[in-house]
Design a protein around this motif. Sequence first.
Motif, mmCIF file in Angstrom:
data_model
loop_
_atom_site.group_PDB
_atom_site.id
_atom_site.type_symbol
_atom_site.label_atom_id
_atom_site.label_comp_id
_atom_site.label_asym_id
_atom_site.label_seq_id
_atom_site.Cartn_x
_atom_site.Cartn_y
_atom_site.Cartn_z
ATOM 1 N N TRP A 178 0.841 -1.242 -0.033
ATOM 2 C CA TRP A 178 0.290 -0.020 -0.027
ATOM 3 C C TRP A 178 0.886 1.218 0.036
ATOM 4 N N SER A 179 1.854 1.105 0.669
ATOM 5 C CA SER A 179 2.780 2.467 0.697
ATOM 6 C C SER A 179 3.315 2.704 -0.622
ATOM 7 N N ALA A 180 3.769 1.742 -1.372
ATOM 8 C CA ALA A 180 4.060 2.217 -2.508
ATOM 9 C C ALA A 180 3.181 2.614 -3.498
ATOM 10 N N TRP A 181 1.935 2.133 -3.442
ATOM 11 C CA TRP A 181 0.825 2.664 -4.162
ATOM 12 C C TRP A 181 0.588 4.149 -3.593
ATOM 13 N N VAL A 182 0.644 4.550 -2.410
ATOM 14 C CA VAL A 182 0.673 5.892 -2.178
ATOM 15 C C VAL A 182 1.604 6.774 -2.743
ATOM 16 N N LEU A 183 3.031 6.127 -2.861
ATOM 17 C CA LEU A 183 4.079 6.702 -3.625
ATOM 18 C C LEU A 183 3.413 6.972 -4.962
ATOM 19 N N PHE A 184 2.918 6.139 -5.662
ATOM 20 C CA PHE A 184 2.491 6.320 -7.064
ATOM 21 C C PHE A 184 1.403 7.205 -7.323
ATOM 22 N N LEU A 241 1.056 8.819 3.905
ATOM 23 C CA LEU A 241 2.424 8.049 4.242
ATOM 24 C C LEU A 241 2.495 8.261 5.908
ATOM 25 N N VAL A 242 1.930 9.293 6.673
ATOM 26 C CA VAL A 242 1.940 9.483 7.938
ATOM 27 C C VAL A 242 0.913 8.793 8.635
ATOM 28 N N TYR A 243 -0.476 9.105 8.121
ATOM 29 C CA TYR A 243 -1.615 8.173 8.452
ATOM 30 C C TYR A 243 -2.538 8.100 7.386
ATOM 31 N N PRO A 244 -2.712 6.708 7.307
ATOM 32 C CA PRO A 244 -2.733 5.837 8.387
ATOM 33 C C PRO A 244 -1.646 4.696 8.244
ATOM 34 N N LEU A 245 -0.690 5.081 7.264
ATOM 35 C CA LEU A 245 0.433 4.011 7.038
ATOM 36 C C LEU A 245 1.600 3.974 8.101
ATOM 37 N N GLY A 246 1.723 5.027 8.363
ATOM 38 C CA GLY A 246 2.834 5.289 9.517
ATOM 39 C C GLY A 246 4.207 4.972 9.111
ATOM 40 N N ASP A 247 4.325 5.178 7.776
ATOM 41 C CA ASP A 247 5.702 4.993 7.220
ATOM 42 C C ASP A 247 6.745 6.277 7.214
ATOM 43 N N CYS A 248 6.269 7.331 7.528
ATOM 44 C CA CYS A 248 6.997 8.682 7.712
ATOM 45 C C CYS A 248 6.731 9.224 9.018
ATOM 46 N N GLY A 249 7.936 10.061 9.359
ATOM 47 C CA GLY A 249 7.694 10.776 10.678
ATOM 48 C C GLY A 249 7.537 12.260 10.869
#
Length: 328
Positions: A178-184, A241-249
């Motif tokens: 999902w994170s990759a698709w958000v970057l997309f 990327l921050v919410y809901p995925l939590g990959d970045c801070g």
Amino acid sequence: MQNSISPPTSTRLHRNVYEVIQSYVQLTKPRIIVLLLVTTGAAVFLASEGQVDPVVLLATLLGGWLAAAAANTINCLYDRDIDQIMERTSLRPLPSGRVRVRDAMIFAGVLAGLSFILLNTVTNLLAALLAQAGIVFYVLIYTHWLKRHSTQNIVIGGAAGAIPPLVGWAAVTGEVSWSAWVLFLIIFLWTPPHFWALAIYIRDEYAEVDVPMLPVIAGNEVTAKQIWIYTWLMLASTVLLVYPLGDCGLVYVVSAIALSIPFVKKAWLLLGDCENTEVARSLFKYSILYMMLLCGSMALDSLPWAQQVSYTVAQRVETLLSLVSLGA
């Protein structure tokens, strides 16, 4: 492929090997590729959680460069008829006669093949196939089908430019999360404001060669409104990327907010003065800087020290909120 092209009025022959190399490099549109590699690198860092394997990173960037170079070369082949007409592109290698069509086709094929071999050997098959899919989408969907036939050409075609982070993510993890698709999604939504701002700036050139860019067909006012809408959609997607995925801070959050302010300001100025080509040019140029710095902030945020900063700040905020609730 367009075949009804008159021979170039003048042919500038190469005087040495350096000029030959320069012509072939020019076919790949290197300035465009730089931004694609930045988005790929950001995906590699995020997927690696800051623990980047330098071999994988280098192979992914080189494989991505080869794939993008192949796609851009084919694009130059297809667009050589309109490049010959437009003053700013008439001296490109194909319309000027410095590179022959056959040689450019062979060059593109070699680049695509090397990309697949490198990515499949050093990373994995999924990353290699995604890179090839990017070439196919850019050439068939955008260049052949959409560019000369639809005002939505760069909206749908923007998917091609959004594939590199999928390649980067797959190269590290062997999957597309999902994170990759958000970057997309971020890059997909960034593309309309970026290219439509350029299209407003050089609208007359697109009109001259009958490319139906939105400003040419619908006018600058409609285009500026669309830019405004897509700008906010893009900015909203960066939050995921921050919410809901939590990959970045924290590092990413602060950077994303700071970078979004000039973007919104420039889009707003264009909305209020849509005939001002200098405002459009300013937005176009800033959109490039925005994407490069946003991706840079993703990479920085993935590093251990940045994660520790985010954790420390979160702990202190949590403590403060606990004290406030006890005091209440």
